[in-house]
Design a protein around this motif. Structure first.
Motif, mmCIF file in Angstrom:
data_model
loop_
_atom_site.group_PDB
_atom_site.id
_atom_site.type_symbol
_atom_site.label_atom_id
_atom_site.label_comp_id
_atom_site.label_asym_id
_atom_site.label_seq_id
_atom_site.Cartn_x
_atom_site.Cartn_y
_atom_site.Cartn_z
ATOM 1 N N HIS A 31 -14.831 -3.517 8.919
ATOM 2 C CA HIS A 31 -13.417 -3.531 8.138
ATOM 3 C C HIS A 31 -13.886 -3.498 6.784
ATOM 4 O O HIS A 31 -14.892 -4.161 6.294
ATOM 5 C CB HIS A 31 -12.466 -4.775 8.586
ATOM 6 N N ARG A 32 -13.210 -2.710 6.224
ATOM 7 C CA ARG A 32 -13.364 -2.390 4.544
ATOM 8 C C ARG A 32 -14.739 -1.987 4.165
ATOM 9 O O ARG A 32 -15.464 -2.451 3.097
ATOM 10 C CB ARG A 32 -13.132 -3.827 3.629
ATOM 11 N N HIS B 48 -5.178 3.151 -1.934
ATOM 12 C CA HIS B 48 -5.436 2.198 -1.020
ATOM 13 C C HIS B 48 -6.447 1.231 -1.484
ATOM 14 O O HIS B 48 -6.571 0.009 -1.463
ATOM 15 C CB HIS B 48 -5.649 2.567 0.630
ATOM 16 N N HIS C 4 -13.266 2.756 3.423
ATOM 17 C CA HIS C 4 -12.588 2.441 2.100
ATOM 18 C C HIS C 4 -13.550 2.934 0.671
ATOM 19 O O HIS C 4 -13.849 2.037 0.044
ATOM 20 C CB HIS C 4 -12.598 0.769 2.112
ATOM 21 N N ASP D 188 -6.801 -2.556 -2.690
ATOM 22 C CA ASP D 188 -7.859 -3.629 -2.016
ATOM 23 C C ASP D 188 -8.650 -4.063 -3.155
ATOM 24 O O ASP D 188 -9.097 -5.561 -2.978
ATOM 25 C CB ASP D 188 -8.393 -3.163 -0.856
ATOM 26 N N ASP E 281 -7.185 1.381 6.698
ATOM 27 C CA ASP E 281 -7.087 0.044 7.613
ATOM 28 C C ASP E 281 -7.083 0.294 9.066
ATOM 29 O O ASP E 281 -7.248 -0.251 9.705
ATOM 30 C CB ASP E 281 -6.053 -0.738 7.440
ATOM 31 N N HIS F 155 0.750 -1.305 0.045
ATOM 32 C CA HIS F 155 -0.115 0.028 -0.124
ATOM 33 C C HIS F 155 0.797 1.172 -0.150
ATOM 34 O O HIS F 155 0.456 2.346 -0.778
ATOM 35 C CB HIS F 155 -0.609 0.021 1.203
HETATM 36 ZN ZN LIG Z 1 -7.786 -1.989 3.317
#
Ligand SMILES: [Zn+2]
Length: 263
Positions: free
Chosen positions: A94-95, A198, A99, A202, A48, A6
């Protein structure tokens, strides 16, 4: 992708922007090129912050661990509040929220305002946070075996030196936005770019990335954007280490040469 990939992609992206800026007639003074590449490398770890095992969540001791819990809860709440029938059930954040393009724009815009209005200490603070992240990301293995305090000291020293350098006339505080009072307005650009890069990184991995939220696609508002399924790879796989990371280094090198007018 993992932290080092990243960060490298972030640095390469800013060097590419440098080449484009040179072509467009607004060449970056070298301190802007260097600081921007490091800021972008650090900012490329930031999304993240919704995952407690991520580099950024461990980078600032208890403070970042606490922030990680807040961001994870906020992301999970945003997911539950805006999910449509096609979006699956999730147990954590998460994500999700961090994101997305909207998050990148808001964080980048916020940092620009802070840098412009907050004066010297705000600029130093933004630089410090991103230098620490860049060190953690780019010097991954070396940083992990040393102590947090050492990384913070190195981050503080580089933030101070870069700010001193950019404060000199013609060295970058006024790059791109030249009106009086617009010093360091550009500082949000590498931060926004880092977050976007980023997300794209992903999106290349198995799980994909809901970059477009809150724009719905079909019956999903959290549609996981990505390359065609057979082309995706696992985070930390050989594709990332042996193909993408060398490619980022090469592209970054070409970008830097272009940004300084050598090609
Ligand atoms: Zn990520």
């Amino acid at each position: 992708m993992m932290g080092p990939a990243h960060s490298l992609s972030g640095a390469a992206a800013w060097l590419g922007v440098g080449a484009a800026a040179y072509g467009a007639g607004s060449p970056m003074p070298w301190p802007v090129l260097v600081s921007g590449a490091l800021i972008c490398a650090g900012a490329a770890l930031a999304p993240d912050l919704d995952h407690k095992a991520a580099t950024i969540s461990r980078a600032f001791g208890p403070l970042s661990r606490w922030l990680c819990e807040v961001v994870d809860a906020l992301s999970h709440a945003a997911y539950k509040a805006t999910k449509m029938r096609g979006d699956s059930h999730r147990s954590g954040g998460h994500r999700t929220l961090t994101h997305t393009w909207l998050w990148a724009v808001l964080v980048g815009g916020g940092m620009s305002l802070l840098a412009m209005e907050g004066g010297r200490w705000a600029v130093l603070g933004i630089l410090f946070v991103h230098m620490v992240l860049a060190i953690e990301g780019l010097l991954w293995r070396a940083a992990r075996v040393s102590s947090d305090v050492l990384v913070w000291l190195l981050g503080a020293a580089s933030a101070w030196i870069l700010a001193q350098t950019m404060d000199q006339p013609g060295n970058g505080a006024n790059w791109l936005f030249g009106e009086p009072g617009q010093e360091y307005l550009w500082l949000g650009l590498p931060i926004m770019l880092g977050a976007l890069v980023h997300d794209i990184g992903d999106a290349l991995t198995v799980s994909g990335c809901p970059i477009l939220w809150p724009i719905p696609i079909g019956r999903k508002r959290w549609y996981a954007l990505g390359t065609p399924k057979p082309m995706r790879f696992r985070a930390g796989s050989w594709v990332e280490l042996k193909v993408l990371m060398p490619a980022f280094m090469l592209l970054g090198g070409i970008g830097a040469l272009g940004a300084l007018g050598y090609i």
